[in-house]
Design a protein around this motif. Structure first.
Motif, mmCIF file in Angstrom:
data_model
loop_
_atom_site.group_PDB
_atom_site.id
_atom_site.type_symbol
_atom_site.label_atom_id
_atom_site.label_comp_id
_atom_site.label_asym_id
_atom_site.label_seq_id
_atom_site.Cartn_x
_atom_site.Cartn_y
_atom_site.Cartn_z
ATOM 1 N N VAL A 32 0.992 -1.141 -0.102
ATOM 2 C CA VAL A 32 -0.250 -0.042 0.045
ATOM 3 C C VAL A 32 0.889 1.284 -0.012
ATOM 4 C CG1 VAL A 32 -1.643 1.241 1.437
ATOM 5 C CG2 VAL A 32 -2.080 -0.880 1.115
ATOM 6 N N ASP A 33 0.644 2.298 -0.959
ATOM 7 C CA ASP A 33 1.362 3.361 -1.159
ATOM 8 C C ASP A 33 1.797 4.215 0.393
ATOM 9 O OD1 ASP A 33 2.714 5.067 -3.227
ATOM 10 O OD2 ASP A 33 1.328 6.388 -2.117
ATOM 11 N N ILE A 34 0.844 4.486 0.951
ATOM 12 C CA ILE A 34 1.147 5.204 2.277
ATOM 13 C C ILE A 34 1.819 4.570 3.374
ATOM 14 C CG2 ILE A 34 -1.088 6.433 1.998
ATOM 15 C CD1 ILE A 34 -2.355 4.644 4.191
ATOM 16 N N PHE A 35 2.155 2.909 3.081
ATOM 17 C CA PHE A 35 3.120 2.307 4.003
ATOM 18 C C PHE A 35 4.586 1.872 3.357
ATOM 19 C CE2 PHE A 35 -1.205 0.989 5.748
ATOM 20 C CZ PHE A 35 -1.116 1.863 6.810
ATOM 21 N N LEU A 74 -8.816 -0.653 0.991
ATOM 22 C CA LEU A 74 -9.403 -1.676 0.046
ATOM 23 C C LEU A 74 -8.462 -2.362 -0.300
ATOM 24 C CD1 LEU A 74 -12.073 -2.790 -1.296
ATOM 25 C CD2 LEU A 74 -11.487 -1.450 -3.279
ATOM 26 N N LYS A 75 -8.566 -3.925 0.116
ATOM 27 C CA LYS A 75 -7.493 -4.827 -0.109
ATOM 28 C C LYS A 75 -8.098 -5.660 -1.804
ATOM 29 C CE LYS A 75 -5.504 -9.225 1.325
ATOM 30 N NZ LYS A 75 -5.755 -10.180 -0.073
ATOM 31 N N SER A 76 -9.441 -6.054 -1.795
ATOM 32 C CA SER A 76 -9.886 -6.515 -2.980
ATOM 33 C C SER A 76 -11.174 -6.140 -3.292
ATOM 34 C CB SER A 76 -9.700 -7.889 -3.053
ATOM 35 O OG SER A 76 -10.564 -8.701 -2.046
ATOM 36 N N GLY A 77 -11.668 -6.090 -4.314
ATOM 37 C CA GLY A 77 -13.065 -5.972 -4.546
ATOM 38 C C GLY A 77 -13.274 -4.334 -5.347
ATOM 39 N N GLY A 78 -14.306 -3.572 -4.810
ATOM 40 C CA GLY A 78 -14.560 -2.248 -5.430
ATOM 41 C C GLY A 78 -15.267 -1.469 -4.381
ATOM 42 N N VAL A 79 -15.424 -0.188 -4.328
ATOM 43 C CA VAL A 79 -16.011 0.673 -3.384
ATOM 44 C C VAL A 79 -16.450 1.882 -4.083
ATOM 45 C CG1 VAL A 79 -16.070 1.982 -1.134
ATOM 46 C CG2 VAL A 79 -15.254 -0.305 -1.126
ATOM 47 N N GLN A 80 -17.814 2.398 -4.062
ATOM 48 C CA GLN A 80 -18.032 3.619 -4.639
ATOM 49 C C GLN A 80 -18.228 4.506 -3.580
ATOM 50 O OE1 GLN A 80 -21.267 3.387 -7.211
ATOM 51 N NE2 GLN A 80 -19.992 2.855 -9.246
ATOM 52 N N THR A 95 -14.382 6.402 -7.172
ATOM 53 C CA THR A 95 -14.517 5.054 -7.109
ATOM 54 C C THR A 95 -13.156 4.273 -6.656
ATOM 55 O OG1 THR A 95 -15.758 4.966 -9.180
ATOM 56 C CG2 THR A 95 -14.501 2.954 -8.744
ATOM 57 N N VAL A 96 -13.171 3.549 -5.477
ATOM 58 C CA VAL A 96 -11.928 3.137 -4.729
ATOM 59 C C VAL A 96 -11.267 1.924 -5.576
ATOM 60 C CG1 VAL A 96 -11.011 2.621 -2.676
ATOM 61 C CG2 VAL A 96 -13.040 4.419 -2.582
ATOM 62 N N GLU A 97 -10.120 1.942 -5.890
ATOM 63 C CA GLU A 97 -9.456 0.669 -6.401
ATOM 64 C C GLU A 97 -8.603 0.062 -5.273
ATOM 65 O OE1 GLU A 97 -9.813 -0.101 -9.292
ATOM 66 O OE2 GLU A 97 -11.061 1.869 -10.208
ATOM 67 N N PRO A 98 -8.381 -1.241 -5.546
ATOM 68 C CA PRO A 98 -7.768 -1.885 -4.443
ATOM 69 C C PRO A 98 -6.173 -1.481 -4.176
ATOM 70 C CG PRO A 98 -8.852 -3.465 -5.949
ATOM 71 C CD PRO A 98 -9.117 -2.078 -6.575
ATOM 72 N N GLY A 99 -5.949 -1.173 -3.023
ATOM 73 C CA GLY A 99 -4.670 -0.531 -2.307
ATOM 74 C C GLY A 99 -4.884 0.873 -2.118
ATOM 75 N N ALA A 100 -5.980 1.357 -2.330
ATOM 76 C CA ALA A 100 -6.242 2.946 -1.875
ATOM 77 C C ALA A 100 -7.147 2.659 -0.606
ATOM 78 C CB ALA A 100 -7.349 3.351 -2.832
ATOM 79 N N GLU A 121 -18.955 -4.905 -5.221
ATOM 80 C CA GLU A 121 -18.574 -6.481 -5.261
ATOM 81 C C GLU A 121 -18.075 -6.656 -4.252
ATOM 82 O OE1 GLU A 121 -15.297 -7.401 -7.837
ATOM 83 O OE2 GLU A 121 -15.169 -5.340 -8.232
ATOM 84 N N ALA A 122 -18.151 -8.010 -3.699
ATOM 85 C CA ALA A 122 -17.601 -8.695 -2.600
ATOM 86 C C ALA A 122 -16.206 -8.112 -2.525
ATOM 87 C CB ALA A 122 -17.506 -10.095 -2.642
ATOM 88 N N SER A 123 -15.917 -7.375 -1.328
ATOM 89 C CA SER A 123 -14.748 -6.881 -0.920
ATOM 90 C C SER A 123 -13.886 -7.574 0.346
ATOM 91 C CB SER A 123 -14.823 -5.311 -1.240
ATOM 92 O OG SER A 123 -15.555 -4.950 -2.268
ATOM 93 N N VAL A 124 -12.791 -7.125 0.325
ATOM 94 C CA VAL A 124 -11.969 -7.213 1.703
ATOM 95 C C VAL A 124 -11.235 -6.032 2.166
ATOM 96 C CG1 VAL A 124 -9.927 -8.496 2.675
ATOM 97 C CG2 VAL A 124 -11.409 -9.698 0.953
#
Length: 243
Positions: A32-35, A74-80, A95-100, A121-124
């Motif tokens: 993850v970019d911030i880490f 967001l590890k996987s999946g998608g978030v709006q 739209t949040v992409e994995p890793g953000a 979608e189903a997300s972690v």
């Protein structure tokens, strides 16, 4: 194997699974970019305070006037992240992409200013409390620097989005969105319905469909099921730059 040895075997298997899950979480957080500036030991410290959860599609992660968790990654999946107008029209803010990460307003001690976050979608998700993220930023200033860089970029993108909404015609907003989401080399944008596009450019589905058909009639794009193909990039760029 005797009955008395079975519980011990089960415990060993359970510990092995737990170690495997923890290692995968550490590997994910290090990407993850911030880490990205943290050492392996520092990542291990971060891992200890993040909770990882699986969330089904369509779950509201947060809603207006909530602070809740301090930060989500967001590890996987998608978030709006979106807002709803008094008339009930939905406008997708991002739209949040994995890793953000998202939900940062809560760790700043503020509510979400009318925003919803919903899984597409189903997300972690990895979640950290406001207190924990504050402690982490004090302990590792590079995390705070990376986060401020990300927030600065988001502010710039939000200003551009507001300018587009205030000044550009619907056709220009659609052309801009299509170009931004295909890149310089790609010719197709996949996976979005007309309703999805409408929510991103601030209009109704019917109006968005009409504007897309006009771009199609001008020979700029081809339209398929959840697919838009750019036929004339220069022409589309000219529309995007118009007001």
């Amino acid at each position: 194997m005797g009955l008395e040895s079975q519980p011990a075997t089960s415990r060993l298997r359970g510990r092995a699974v737990a170690r495997s899950v923890a290692e995968r979480k550490r590997q994910y957080l290090s990407a993850v970019d911030i880490f990205r500036d943290l050492s392996e030991q520092q990542i291990n410290d971060v891992h200890q305070v993040f909770r990882m959860t699986t969330v089904p599609k369509g779950r509201i992660v947060f809603q207006p006037d909530e602070t809740g968790e301090g930060l989500f990654i967001l590890k996987s999946g998608g978030v709006q992240v979106y807002r709803i107008s008094p008339e009930g029209k939905r406008f997708v803010v991002s739209t949040v992409e994995p890793g953000a990460f998202f939900g940062e307003m809560a760790f700043l001690g503020q509510s979400m200013y009318g925003s919803f976050a919903e899984t597409t979608e189903a997300s972690v998700l990895c979640a950290m409390s406001r207190y924990d993220i504050e402690q982490l930023m004090q302990r590792y200033p590079t995390v705070a620097v990376r986060m401020m860089q990300a927030l600065s970029q988001r502010l710039s993108e939000a200003e551009t989005q507001l300018e587009d909404l205030a000044l550009k015609s619907l056709s220009a907003r659609l052309a801009t969105f299509i170009l931004r989401h295909t890149g310089d080399d790609a010719r197709q944008m996949l996976g979005l319905t007309h309703n999805d596009l409408a929510e991103r450019v601030g209009t109704s589905r019917e109006t968005a469909t009409q504007a897309l058909n006009e771009l199609k009639a001008d020979g700029l794009i081809a339209i398929g099921r959840k697919r838009i193909e750019i036929l004339d990039r220069e022409g589309l760029e000219a529309i995007a730059e118009s007001y």
